[in-house]
Design a protein around this motif. Structure first.
Motif, PDB file in Angstrom:
ATOM      1  N   ARG A  35      25.427  38.211   4.354  1.00 42.82           N
ATOM      2  CA  ARG A  35      24.802  36.842   4.746  1.00 42.82           C
ATOM      3  C   ARG A  35      25.550  35.939   5.584  1.00 42.82           C
ATOM      4  O   ARG A  35      25.230  35.357   6.439  1.00 42.82           O
ATOM      5  CB  ARG A  35      24.441  35.914   3.587  1.00 42.82           C
ATOM      6  N   MET A  36      26.995  36.386   5.348  1.00 47.75           N
ATOM      7  CA  MET A  36      28.014  35.477   6.233  1.00 47.75           C
ATOM      8  C   MET A  36      28.024  35.976   7.602  1.00 47.75           C
ATOM      9  O   MET A  36      28.291  35.072   8.647  1.00 47.75           O
ATOM     10  CB  MET A  36      29.629  35.952   5.601  1.00 47.75           C
ATOM     11  N   ARG A  37      27.451  37.290   7.951  1.00 47.05           N
ATOM     12  CA  ARG A  37      27.452  37.867   9.467  1.00 47.05           C
ATOM     13  C   ARG A  37      26.373  37.100  10.171  1.00 47.05           C
ATOM     14  O   ARG A  37      26.258  37.062  11.460  1.00 47.05           O
ATOM     15  CB  ARG A  37      27.040  39.163   9.278  1.00 47.05           C
ATOM     16  N   LYS A  38      25.461  36.253   9.229  1.00 48.12           N
ATOM     17  CA  LYS A  38      24.359  35.697  10.320  1.00 48.12           C
ATOM     18  C   LYS A  38      24.773  34.298  10.360  1.00 48.12           C
ATOM     19  O   LYS A  38      23.676  33.409  10.705  1.00 48.12           O
ATOM     20  CB  LYS A  38      23.076  35.753   9.146  1.00 48.12           C
ATOM     21  N   ILE A  39      25.759  33.440  10.032  1.00 51.77           N
ATOM     22  CA  ILE A  39      26.246  32.151  10.169  1.00 51.77           C
ATOM     23  C   ILE A  39      27.065  31.892  11.344  1.00 51.77           C
ATOM     24  O   ILE A  39      27.760  32.678  11.859  1.00 51.77           O
ATOM     25  CB  ILE A  39      26.616  31.675   8.809  1.00 51.77           C
ATOM     26  N   THR A  40      27.006  30.822  11.898  1.00 51.68           N
ATOM     27  CA  THR A  40      27.846  30.354  13.079  1.00 51.68           C
ATOM     28  C   THR A  40      29.184  29.949  12.557  1.00 51.68           C
ATOM     29  O   THR A  40      29.558  29.540  11.383  1.00 51.68           O
ATOM     30  CB  THR A  40      27.290  29.423  13.792  1.00 51.68           C
ATOM     31  N   LEU A  41      30.232  29.910  13.532  1.00 55.56           N
ATOM     32  CA  LEU A  41      31.501  29.215  13.072  1.00 55.56           C
ATOM     33  C   LEU A  41      31.426  27.932  12.738  1.00 55.56           C
ATOM     34  O   LEU A  41      32.176  27.486  11.721  1.00 55.56           O
ATOM     35  CB  LEU A  41      32.318  29.459  14.441  1.00 55.56           C
ATOM     36  N   GLU A  42      30.751  26.982  13.405  1.00 58.04           N
ATOM     37  CA  GLU A  42      30.461  25.846  13.043  1.00 58.04           C
ATOM     38  C   GLU A  42      29.868  25.466  11.529  1.00 58.04           C
ATOM     39  O   GLU A  42      30.348  24.632  11.001  1.00 58.04           O
ATOM     40  CB  GLU A  42      29.613  24.972  14.032  1.00 58.04           C
ATOM     41  N   GLU A  43      28.859  26.377  11.229  1.00 55.74           N
ATOM     42  CA  GLU A  43      28.188  26.391  10.108  1.00 55.74           C
ATOM     43  C   GLU A  43      29.315  26.424   8.920  1.00 55.74           C
ATOM     44  O   GLU A  43      29.164  26.069   7.897  1.00 55.74           O
ATOM     45  CB  GLU A  43      27.225  27.063   9.906  1.00 55.74           C
ATOM     46  N   ALA A  44      30.419  27.566   9.057  1.00 60.01           N
ATOM     47  CA  ALA A  44      31.417  27.855   8.083  1.00 60.01           C
ATOM     48  C   ALA A  44      32.326  26.788   8.153  1.00 60.01           C
ATOM     49  O   ALA A  44      33.166  26.642   7.149  1.00 60.01           O
ATOM     50  CB  ALA A  44      31.927  29.205   8.451  1.00 60.01           C
ATOM     51  N   TRP A  45      32.646  26.249   9.201  1.00 59.63           N
ATOM     52  CA  TRP A  45      33.776  25.184   9.306  1.00 59.63           C
ATOM     53  C   TRP A  45      33.474  23.880   8.685  1.00 59.63           C
ATOM     54  O   TRP A  45      34.313  23.657   7.987  1.00 59.63           O
ATOM     55  CB  TRP A  45      34.022  24.949  10.933  1.00 59.63           C
ATOM     56  N   GLY A  46      32.358  23.576   8.579  1.00 59.19           N
ATOM     57  CA  GLY A  46      32.040  22.307   8.187  1.00 59.19           C
ATOM     58  C   GLY A  46      32.241  22.158   6.735  1.00 59.19           C
ATOM     59  O   GLY A  46      33.045  21.283   6.036  1.00 59.19           O
ATOM     60  N   PRO A  47      31.675  23.040   5.731  1.00 58.95           N
ATOM     61  CA  PRO A  47      32.094  22.954   4.333  1.00 58.95           C
ATOM     62  C   PRO A  47      33.652  23.032   4.050  1.00 58.95           C
ATOM     63  O   PRO A  47      33.987  22.273   3.086  1.00 58.95           O
ATOM     64  CB  PRO A  47      31.109  24.029   3.821  1.00 58.95           C
TER      65      PRO A  47
END
Length: 301
Positions: A35-47
Motif C-alpha cells: 500500500r505504501m507504493r501507492k502514496i506520495t512523498l507529501e502524503e507520507a511526510w505530513g503524519p
C-alpha cells in the motif's frame, strides 16, 4: 562491539510492537509495503512532521530510475574514513568472530532479504567511495526482488546498474574507482543520510523528489492517513465536477450532510472499492459531535 546485534536493534526500536526478523529488525507487513507504493512523498511526510519527526527526508540525490517508486525495509550501515588500527580490528573481527566474507559492503548486502533497502552513510565520499557497482547491484536485485539502496556516497558501473529494472538506487555521485580506505563502524545502527536519520527497519519510500524514512511504528498509520486523503480527494473531484459543492466546502471542514454523502458514495461507487478496508468511525463521530454542538471542526487526520 558486534555487527548487526539483535539486542541493540531491539533497544533502538522500542515503539515497534509487531513481528521482527531474527536479528531484531522490525518487520513491517508486506500489506503495508504494498500500500505504501501507492502514496506520495507529501502524503507520507505530513503524519511524520505533525508528530515531531522533522528530519526524515533527504532530496539531494541522483537516481538510477527517477521515474520509479522504491519501497522497502531499511538495512543500515555507517562507514568512516580508514584508520589502520580500527580498520584491521573490525575487519578481522567480522571475518574471524562472525564468519563474514569479503569487504564491509559485501557483509551488508549478504544479509539482505526480500523487500530490503540498503541505507548507507558513506560520509559523502564518491572518489574511492563507490559502495556498489554492477555486481553488488545485481546481488541487491537478486536478494531484495524490488528493493534497492540509498547511498550517501558514490556508485560505479552506472551503465550496468541502469539495466537492472527491478530495483532503484539513490546516490550522490559516480566514479570509476573501487571502494577503498573506508571502514564500517556500524551495521543496523542509526544512520545519518544528509539531513535525515534512518534506523534499521524504517520503511524507505524513494520518490522522484527524494527519500523519506518512515519509522516502523508509524508506517501503517501513515498509509491509512494517505489513503483517506486520496479517497476524499477522489470524492471531492467528482462532486466539484458535478457542481454539488464549492471548493471552499471541499477544502474546509465537512458538514455531517457531506460526510453522509461521502459514506454513501464510499460504500457504493466502484471507484472507492480499493479503499473499503478503511474505517471512518472516528471521523463520523467527530462530525456528529460538531453538528450537535453547532460548531464545525475539520476532522482530517
Amino acid at each position: 562491539m558486534k555487527f548487526d546485534n539483535p539486542e541493540d536493534i531491539i533497544q533502538l526500536t522500542p515503539l515497534w510492537e509487531g513481528e521482527r526478523f531474527s536479528n531484531g529488525r522490525p518487520k513491517v507487513s508486506e500489506d503495508v509495503l504494498k500500500r505504501m507504493r501507492k502514496i506520495t512523498l507529501e502524503e507520507a511526510w505530513g503524519p511524520l512532521w505533525n508528530r515531531g519527526y522533522t528530519f526524515q527526508f533527504e532530496g539531494d540525490f541522483k537516481i538510477i530510475h527517477p521515474d520509479k517508486i522504491m519501497v522497502g525495509r531499511a538495512v543500515t550501515a555507517v562507514m568512516v574514513p580508514k584508520r589502520p588500527d580500527l580498520h584491521e580490528t573490525l575487519l578481522n573481527y567480522g571475518h574471524e568472530q562472525e564468519g563474514r566474507k569479503g569487504f564491509f559492503n559485501q557483509w551488508v548486502i549478504d544479509s539482505l532479504v526480500e523487500d530490503d533497502v540498503v541505507v548507507v552513510d558513506m560520509f559523502d565520499k564518491v572518489h574511492l567511495g563507490t559502495y556498489v557497482g554492477g555486481n553488488l547491484s545485481t546481488a541487491i536485485s537478486t536478494r531484495t526482488k524490488r528493493g534497492g539502496a540509498v547511498v550517501w556516497g558514490g556508485i560505479r558501473d552506472n551503465q550496468q546498474v541502469v539495466e537492472i529494472e527491478d530495483i532503484n538506487i539513490y546516490y550522490r555521485g559516480s566514479d570509476p574507482t573501487a571502494i577503498t580506505d573506508v571502514t564500517m563502524v556500524g551495521m543496523n545502527v542509526p544512520t545519518r543520510i544528509g539531513k535525515a536519520i534512518c534506523l534499521p527497519g524504517d520503511i524507505v519510500l524513494g520518490t522522484p523528489s527524494g527519500v523519506i524514512f518512515i519509522p516502523p511504528h508509524l508506517a501503517e498509520l501513515t498509509v491509512v492517513q494517505a489513503e483517506k486523503s486520496q479517497v476524499r480527494d477522489i470524492f471531492g473531484f467528482i462532486r466539484l465536477k458535478e457542481g454539488v459543492y464549492s471548493t471552499a466546502q471541499i477544502d474546509t471542514a465537512w458538514t455531517l450532510d457531506m460526510w453522509q454523502d461521502f459514506m454513501n458514495w464510499f460504500d457504493n461507487d466502484p471507484t472507492a472499492a480499493e479503499y473499503r478496508h478503511l474505517s471512518w468511525e472516528k471521523e463520523l463521530a467527530e462530525a456528529q459531535k460538531s453538528d450537535s454542538s453547532g460548531s464545525n471542526h475539520d476532522v482530517r487526520l
